[in-house]
Design a protein around this motif. Structure first.
Motif, PDB file in Angstrom:
ATOM      1  N   MET A   1      33.879  46.844  33.832  1.00 49.50           N
ATOM      2  CA  MET A   1      35.312  47.026  33.758  1.00 49.50           C
ATOM      3  C   MET A   1      35.921  47.133  35.156  1.00 49.50           C
ATOM      4  O   MET A   1      37.005  46.662  35.388  1.00 49.50           O
ATOM      5  CB  MET A   1      35.611  48.266  32.917  1.00 49.50           C
ATOM      6  N   ASN A   2      35.176  47.786  36.056  1.00 49.80           N
ATOM      7  CA  ASN A   2      35.676  47.912  37.420  1.00 49.80           C
ATOM      8  C   ASN A   2      35.764  46.556  38.107  1.00 49.80           C
ATOM      9  O   ASN A   2      36.623  46.350  38.958  1.00 49.80           O
ATOM     10  CB  ASN A   2      34.798  48.866  38.223  1.00 49.80           C
ATOM     11  N   ASN A   3      34.854  45.638  37.752  1.00 50.90           N
ATOM     12  CA  ASN A   3      34.904  44.298  38.342  1.00 50.90           C
ATOM     13  C   ASN A   3      36.178  43.574  37.941  1.00 50.90           C
ATOM     14  O   ASN A   3      36.797  42.899  38.767  1.00 50.90           O
ATOM     15  CB  ASN A   3      33.688  43.482  37.912  1.00 50.90           C
ATOM     16  N   VAL A   4      36.577  43.693  36.677  1.00 56.79           N
ATOM     17  CA  VAL A   4      37.798  43.040  36.211  1.00 56.79           C
ATOM     18  C   VAL A   4      39.019  43.649  36.899  1.00 56.79           C
ATOM     19  O   VAL A   4      39.929  42.933  37.320  1.00 56.79           O
ATOM     20  CB  VAL A   4      37.913  43.144  34.669  1.00 56.79           C
ATOM     21  N   LYS A   5      39.031  44.962  37.048  1.00 64.34           N
ATOM     22  CA  LYS A   5      40.161  45.615  37.730  1.00 64.34           C
ATOM     23  C   LYS A   5      40.244  45.192  39.188  1.00 64.34           C
ATOM     24  O   LYS A   5      41.329  44.936  39.694  1.00 64.34           O
ATOM     25  CB  LYS A   5      40.038  47.137  37.622  1.00 64.34           C
ATOM     26  N   SER A   6      39.098  45.103  39.848  1.00 65.53           N
ATOM     27  CA  SER A   6      39.131  44.688  41.251  1.00 65.53           C
ATOM     28  C   SER A   6      39.546  43.225  41.376  1.00 65.53           C
ATOM     29  O   SER A   6      40.273  42.861  42.310  1.00 65.53           O
ATOM     30  CB  SER A   6      37.775  44.928  41.913  1.00 65.53           C
ATOM     31  N   LEU A   7      39.105  42.369  40.422  1.00 62.49           N
ATOM     32  CA  LEU A   7      39.550  40.969  40.437  1.00 62.49           C
ATOM     33  C   LEU A   7      41.056  40.876  40.194  1.00 62.49           C
ATOM     34  O   LEU A   7      41.744  40.074  40.837  1.00 62.49           O
ATOM     35  CB  LEU A   7      38.806  40.160  39.375  1.00 62.49           C
ATOM     36  N   ASN A   8      41.572  41.677  39.273  1.00 66.33           N
ATOM     37  CA  ASN A   8      43.017  41.661  39.008  1.00 66.33           C
ATOM     38  C   ASN A   8      43.805  42.125  40.223  1.00 66.33           C
ATOM     39  O   ASN A   8      44.850  41.545  40.543  1.00 66.33           O
ATOM     40  CB  ASN A   8      43.354  42.542  37.799  1.00 66.33           C
ATOM     41  N   LYS A   9      43.348  43.165  40.899  1.00 71.12           N
ATOM     42  CA  LYS A   9      44.051  43.635  42.098  1.00 71.12           C
ATOM     43  C   LYS A   9      44.053  42.554  43.180  1.00 71.12           C
ATOM     44  O   LYS A   9      45.062  42.321  43.831  1.00 71.12           O
ATOM     45  CB  LYS A   9      43.394  44.910  42.633  1.00 71.12           C
ATOM     46  N   TRP A  10      42.906  41.907  43.357  1.00 70.11           N
ATOM     47  CA  TRP A  10      42.834  40.848  44.364  1.00 70.11           C
ATOM     48  C   TRP A  10      43.753  39.690  43.988  1.00 70.11           C
ATOM     49  O   TRP A  10      44.476  39.161  44.820  1.00 70.11           O
ATOM     50  CB  TRP A  10      41.400  40.354  44.505  1.00 70.11           C
ATOM     51  N   ALA A  11      43.731  39.288  42.707  1.00 68.59           N
ATOM     52  CA  ALA A  11      44.548  38.160  42.258  1.00 68.59           C
ATOM     53  C   ALA A  11      46.033  38.477  42.373  1.00 68.59           C
ATOM     54  O   ALA A  11      46.832  37.621  42.766  1.00 68.59           O
ATOM     55  CB  ALA A  11      44.199  37.784  40.822  1.00 68.59           C
ATOM     56  N   ASN A  12      46.424  39.693  42.032  1.00 70.32           N
ATOM     57  CA  ASN A  12      47.840  40.053  42.111  1.00 70.32           C
ATOM     58  C   ASN A  12      48.329  40.133  43.551  1.00 70.32           C
ATOM     59  O   ASN A  12      49.499  39.867  43.827  1.00 70.32           O
ATOM     60  CB  ASN A  12      48.091  41.382  41.400  1.00 70.32           C
ATOM     61  N   SER A  13      47.462  40.462  44.486  1.00 70.00           N
ATOM     62  CA  SER A  13      47.883  40.493  45.883  1.00 70.00           C
ATOM     63  C   SER A  13      47.863  39.104  46.519  1.00 70.00           C
ATOM     64  O   SER A  13      48.446  38.898  47.572  1.00 70.00           O
ATOM     65  CB  SER A  13      47.001  41.449  46.681  1.00 70.00           C
ATOM     66  N   HIS A  14      47.204  38.139  45.875  1.00 73.53           N
ATOM     67  CA  HIS A  14      47.120  36.778  46.400  1.00 73.53           C
ATOM     68  C   HIS A  14      47.718  35.761  45.425  1.00 73.53           C
ATOM     69  O   HIS A  14      47.169  34.694  45.232  1.00 73.53           O
ATOM     70  CB  HIS A  14      45.660  36.407  46.675  1.00 73.53           C
ATOM     71  N   THR A  15      48.812  36.107  44.810  1.00 74.67           N
ATOM     72  CA  THR A  15      49.417  35.212  43.832  1.00 74.67           C
ATOM     73  C   THR A  15      50.439  34.317  44.512  1.00 74.67           C
ATOM     74  O   THR A  15      51.265  34.773  45.287  1.00 74.67           O
ATOM     75  CB  THR A  15      50.100  36.018  42.709  1.00 74.67           C
ATOM     76  N   TYR A  16      50.356  33.044  44.176  1.00 72.92           N
ATOM     77  CA  TYR A  16      51.272  32.062  44.708  1.00 72.92           C
ATOM     78  C   TYR A  16      51.838  31.255  43.552  1.00 72.92           C
ATOM     79  O   TYR A  16      51.172  31.056  42.526  1.00 72.92           O
ATOM     80  CB  TYR A  16      50.549  31.131  45.687  1.00 72.92           C
ATOM     81  N   LEU A  17      53.034  30.767  43.710  1.00 71.89           N
ATOM     82  CA  LEU A  17      53.697  30.018  42.652  1.00 71.89           C
ATOM     83  C   LEU A  17      52.936  28.753  42.261  1.00 71.89           C
ATOM     84  O   LEU A  17      52.827  28.464  41.068  1.00 71.89           O
ATOM     85  CB  LEU A  17      55.137  29.683  43.062  1.00 71.89           C
ATOM     86  N   PRO A  18      52.380  27.965  43.194  1.00 75.16           N
ATOM     87  CA  PRO A  18      51.631  26.773  42.770  1.00 75.16           C
ATOM     88  C   PRO A  18      50.437  27.099  41.867  1.00 75.16           C
ATOM     89  O   PRO A  18      50.118  26.331  40.961  1.00 75.16           O
ATOM     90  CB  PRO A  18      51.161  26.145  44.082  1.00 75.16           C
ATOM     91  N   VAL A  19      49.794  28.242  42.080  1.00 74.36           N
ATOM     92  CA  VAL A  19      48.669  28.625  41.226  1.00 74.36           C
ATOM     93  C   VAL A  19      49.172  28.937  39.816  1.00 74.36           C
ATOM     94  O   VAL A  19      48.549  28.556  38.824  1.00 74.36           O
ATOM     95  CB  VAL A  19      47.913  29.829  41.837  1.00 74.36           C
ATOM     96  N   ASP A  20      50.323  29.609  39.726  1.00 75.23           N
ATOM     97  CA  ASP A  20      50.901  29.890  38.410  1.00 75.23           C
ATOM     98  C   ASP A  20      51.344  28.605  37.721  1.00 75.23           C
ATOM     99  O   ASP A  20      51.188  28.462  36.506  1.00 75.23           O
ATOM    100  CB  ASP A  20      52.083  30.848  38.533  1.00 75.23           C
ATOM    101  N   LEU A  21      51.870  27.675  38.483  1.00 76.18           N
ATOM    102  CA  LEU A  21      52.260  26.386  37.892  1.00 76.18           C
ATOM    103  C   LEU A  21      51.030  25.610  37.419  1.00 76.18           C
ATOM    104  O   LEU A  21      51.090  24.932  36.388  1.00 76.18           O
ATOM    105  CB  LEU A  21      53.064  25.565  38.906  1.00 76.18           C
ATOM    106  N   LEU A  22      49.918  25.724  38.147  1.00 78.66           N
ATOM    107  CA  LEU A  22      48.677  25.081  37.709  1.00 78.66           C
ATOM    108  C   LEU A  22      48.195  25.699  36.400  1.00 78.66           C
ATOM    109  O   LEU A  22      47.766  24.980  35.492  1.00 78.66           O
ATOM    110  CB  LEU A  22      47.605  25.212  38.790  1.00 78.66           C
ATOM    111  N   ARG A  23      48.278  27.025  36.279  1.00 74.81           N
ATOM    112  CA  ARG A  23      47.896  27.693  35.031  1.00 74.81           C
ATOM    113  C   ARG A  23      48.781  27.235  33.882  1.00 74.81           C
ATOM    114  O   ARG A  23      48.294  26.945  32.785  1.00 74.81           O
ATOM    115  CB  ARG A  23      47.992  29.212  35.187  1.00 74.81           C
ATOM    116  N   MET A  24      50.065  27.123  34.132  1.00 73.65           N
ATOM    117  CA  MET A  24      50.994  26.671  33.093  1.00 73.65           C
ATOM    118  C   MET A  24      50.725  25.214  32.721  1.00 73.65           C
ATOM    119  O   MET A  24      50.766  24.850  31.539  1.00 73.65           O
ATOM    120  CB  MET A  24      52.426  26.874  33.561  1.00 73.65           C
ATOM    121  N   ALA A  25      50.419  24.381  33.706  1.00 69.29           N
ATOM    122  CA  ALA A  25      50.102  22.974  33.424  1.00 69.29           C
ATOM    123  C   ALA A  25      48.812  22.865  32.615  1.00 69.29           C
ATOM    124  O   ALA A  25      48.715  22.033  31.710  1.00 69.29           O
ATOM    125  CB  ALA A  25      49.983  22.193  34.726  1.00 69.29           C
ATOM    126  N   LEU A  26      47.844  23.711  32.912  1.00 68.11           N
ATOM    127  CA  LEU A  26      46.608  23.735  32.130  1.00 68.11           C
ATOM    128  C   LEU A  26      46.898  24.110  30.680  1.00 68.11           C
ATOM    129  O   LEU A  26      46.378  23.492  29.754  1.00 68.11           O
ATOM    130  CB  LEU A  26      45.609  24.726  32.735  1.00 68.11           C
TER     131      LEU A  26
END
Length: 143
Positions: A1-26
Motif C-alpha cells: 500500500m505504501n508503494n501505491v501512495k508513494s507512486l501517487n505522490k510522485w505522479a501528482n508532483s510530476h503531472t503534465y497536461l500532455p500525459v493527461d491528454l494521452l490517458r484520455m486518448a487511451l
C-alpha cells in the motif's frame, strides 16, 4: 500500500497536461475499440479463431463477451481517471493475448503494432496512475 501512495505522490508532483491528454486518448481509443467489437462481433470472432484450436470448454464465447465490455467500461474509466489502475489491469490480459494471437494465427501487422503500443501505454499508466487532472485526484482531495 505504501508503494501505491508513494507512486501517487510522485505522479501528482510530476503531472503534465500532455500525459493527461494521452490517458484520455487511451480511454477514447479503448472505448471506440469496444464499440467496434460490439458492432462487428464476427470480426472479433475471426480474430479469436486461432484460440479455437485449443478451446475445449467454450472459452471463446466467454472471451467475446469479456473483451468488448472490458474495453468500453475500461475506456470510460480511464478517460475520466476513475479507478485507472484497476481499469488498466483489466486491459492487460486482453492486450497480451492480442499480441500472442498475432503470432499464433495470421499475422496482422497493424493489429500487432496497435496492441504493442497500447500495452506499452497501459503499463506506463499502471505505474504512473491517473495523474492530477483526474477523478481519482478530485475525490481524494474531497476528504
Amino acid at each position: 500500500m505504501n508503494n501505491v501512495k508513494s507512486l501517487n505522490k510522485w505522479a501528482n508532483s510530476h503531472t503534465y497536461l500532455p500525459v493527461d491528454l494521452l490517458r484520455m486518448a487511451l480511454g477514447v481509443f479503448l472505448f471506440m475499440k469496444g464499440v467496434y467489437f460490439v458492432s462487428n462481433v464476427q470480426y472479433l470472432v475471426d480474430l479469436l479463431s486461432p484460440i479455437d484450436k485449443f478451446d475445449k470448454f467454450g472459452g471463446g464465447m466467454f472471451l467475446v463477451h469479456y473483451i468488448a465490455p472490458a474495453h468500453m467500461i475500461g475506456g470510460i474509466l480511464i478517460f475520466f481517471g476513475l479507478l485507472t489502475r484497476w481499469a488498466i489491469i483489466a486491459q492487460l490480459p486482453i492486450l497480451i493475448c492480442a499480441i500472442i494471437i498475432n503470432f499464433m494465427g495470421h499475422m496482422h501487422q497493424q493489429n500487432l503494432l496497435l496492441a504493442v503500443v497500447t500495452l506499452g501505454i497501459c503499463i506506463f499508466f499502471a505505474i504512473y496512475g491517473s495523474g492530477k487532472n483526474s477523478a481519482d485526484y478530485y475525490f481524494k482531495m474531497e476528504k
